[in-house]
Design a protein around this motif. Structure first.
Motif, short mmCIF file in Angstrom:
data_model
loop_
_atom_site.label_atom_id
_atom_site.label_comp_id
_atom_site.label_asym_id
_atom_site.label_seq_id
_atom_site.Cartn_x
_atom_site.Cartn_y
_atom_site.Cartn_z
N ARG A 249 0.83 -1.21 0.00
CA ARG A 249 0.00 0.00 0.00
C ARG A 249 0.87 1.26 0.00
N GLU A 250 1.94 1.24 0.78
CA GLU A 250 2.83 2.40 0.85
C GLU A 250 3.55 2.62 -0.49
N VAL A 251 3.98 1.55 -1.13
CA VAL A 251 4.69 1.66 -2.40
C VAL A 251 3.76 2.17 -3.51
N VAL A 252 2.55 1.62 -3.61
CA VAL A 252 1.67 2.04 -4.70
C VAL A 252 1.19 3.48 -4.54
N ALA A 253 1.29 4.02 -3.34
CA ALA A 253 0.92 5.42 -3.13
C ALA A 253 1.85 6.36 -3.90
N ALA A 254 2.99 5.85 -4.36
CA ALA A 254 3.93 6.67 -5.13
C ALA A 254 3.42 6.96 -6.54
N ASN A 255 2.47 6.18 -7.02
CA ASN A 255 1.90 6.40 -8.36
C ASN A 255 0.49 6.95 -8.22
N LEU A 256 0.09 7.76 -9.19
CA LEU A 256 -1.24 8.36 -9.14
C LEU A 256 -2.21 7.65 -10.06
N CYS A 257 -3.43 7.48 -9.57
CA CYS A 257 -4.51 6.92 -10.36
C CYS A 257 -5.76 7.70 -10.02
N ARG A 258 -6.47 8.14 -11.04
CA ARG A 258 -7.69 8.92 -10.82
C ARG A 258 -8.94 8.06 -10.83
N CYS A 259 -8.80 6.77 -11.18
CA CYS A 259 -9.98 5.93 -11.36
C CYS A 259 -10.29 5.02 -10.17
N THR A 260 -9.33 4.76 -9.30
CA THR A 260 -9.57 3.79 -8.24
C THR A 260 -9.24 4.34 -6.87
N GLY A 261 -9.57 3.59 -5.88
CA GLY A 261 -9.17 3.89 -4.52
C GLY A 261 -7.94 3.10 -4.12
N TYR A 262 -7.25 2.52 -5.08
CA TYR A 262 -6.01 1.77 -4.90
C TYR A 262 -6.21 0.40 -4.27
N GLN A 263 -7.32 0.13 -3.63
CA GLN A 263 -7.50 -1.13 -2.92
C GLN A 263 -7.36 -2.33 -3.85
N THR A 264 -7.96 -2.26 -5.02
CA THR A 264 -7.88 -3.39 -5.94
C THR A 264 -6.45 -3.60 -6.46
N ILE A 265 -5.71 -2.51 -6.59
CA ILE A 265 -4.31 -2.62 -7.01
C ILE A 265 -3.50 -3.30 -5.92
N VAL A 266 -3.71 -2.90 -4.67
CA VAL A 266 -3.01 -3.52 -3.54
C VAL A 266 -3.36 -5.01 -3.46
N GLU A 267 -4.64 -5.33 -3.62
CA GLU A 267 -5.07 -6.74 -3.57
C GLU A 267 -4.44 -7.56 -4.68
N ALA A 268 -4.35 -6.99 -5.88
CA ALA A 268 -3.76 -7.71 -7.01
C ALA A 268 -2.27 -7.99 -6.76
N ILE A 269 -1.55 -6.99 -6.30
CA ILE A 269 -0.11 -7.16 -6.05
C ILE A 269 0.10 -8.15 -4.91
N ASP A 270 -0.71 -8.05 -3.87
CA ASP A 270 -0.59 -8.98 -2.75
C ASP A 270 -0.89 -10.42 -3.19
N ALA A 271 -1.91 -10.59 -4.01
CA ALA A 271 -2.25 -11.93 -4.50
C ALA A 271 -1.11 -12.51 -5.33
N CYS A 272 -0.52 -11.68 -6.18
CA CYS A 272 0.61 -12.14 -7.00
C CYS A 272 1.80 -12.50 -6.11
N ALA A 273 2.10 -11.66 -5.13
CA ALA A 273 3.22 -11.92 -4.23
C ALA A 273 3.00 -13.23 -3.46
N THR A 274 1.78 -13.44 -2.99
CA THR A 274 1.45 -14.66 -2.25
C THR A 274 1.61 -15.88 -3.15
N ALA A 275 1.12 -15.78 -4.37
CA ALA A 275 1.25 -16.90 -5.31
C ALA A 275 2.71 -17.18 -5.66
N ARG A 276 3.48 -16.14 -5.86
CA ARG A 276 4.91 -16.32 -6.16
C ARG A 276 5.64 -16.98 -4.99
#
Length: 191
Positions: A146-173
């Motif tokens: 969550r802290e890392v993705v805050a470095a990039n800007l997105c006007r369409c989301t609340g970032y939660q889905t991005i955090v969930e996607a990265i976390d899911a990928c990290a967990t799977a890896r």
């Protein structure tokens, strides 16, 4: 008569870039940014231009596997480094996990599954930021992500889905590794 552009035009220079595992010789002005050369000279348009001030992160690429804002780096500064753009993910280059035939890699599939794409303009920057971050911190927690993705800007989301996607990928890896996933370690050859 010499028709070589560098010899006849003193404001140009020849640089060699290693982009997505391929070598490119580019004749360009020393002041051209990496994002401009990637998009306009090499036609790798997945890297987007947003703010051109290094704030939004839409132009994030990996330089020697570390996230870099390509709008803040001169192309000449990247000479001798390994550059990866978002195109490298689906192509499966440099161990990115894609199928080599345009198949999405695990991080891209996680973004799709968790609806982290939205309009898609900022997505390449988030993907490359995440790819670099997970390469350095495969054991990252959701809070660190969550802290890392805050470095990039997105006007369409609340970032939660991005955090969930990265976390899911990290967990799977992490689950795919017999030992802790540490890039470029001798143990990687056992995976």
């Amino acid at each position: 008569m010499n028709t070589y552009p560098v010899a006849t035009h003193p404001d140009l220079q020849l640089i060699t870039l290693d982009v997505n595992g391929e070598r490119y010789d580019v004749v360009t002005e020393p002041r051209r940014t990496l994002v401009d050369v990637l998009r306009h000279e090499l036609r790798l348009t997945g890297t987007h231009v947003g703010c051109e001030h290094g704030i939004c992160g839409a132009c994030t690429v990996l330089v020697d596997e570390r996230p870099v804002r390509a709008c803040l780096m001169f192309a000449a500064q990247a000479e001798g480094a390994r550059i990866r753009t978002v195109e490298s993910l689906a192509e499966g280059r440099n161990g990115a996990g894609g199928g080599g035939d345009g198949e999405l890699n695990d991080l891209q599939r996680a973004f799709s599954k968790h609806h982290a794409l939205q309009c898609g303009f900022c997505t390449p920057g988030f993907l490359m930021l995440a790819e670099g971050f997970l390469g350095e911190r495969p054991e990252a927690t959701k809070e660190e992500i969550r802290e890392v993705v805050a470095a990039n800007l997105c006007r369409c989301t609340g970032y939660q889905t991005i955090v969930e996607a990265i976390d899911a990928c990290a967990t799977a890896r992490r689950g795919a590794c017999v030992t802790p996933c540490i890039p470029d370690s001798p143990a990687d050859k056992e995976h």
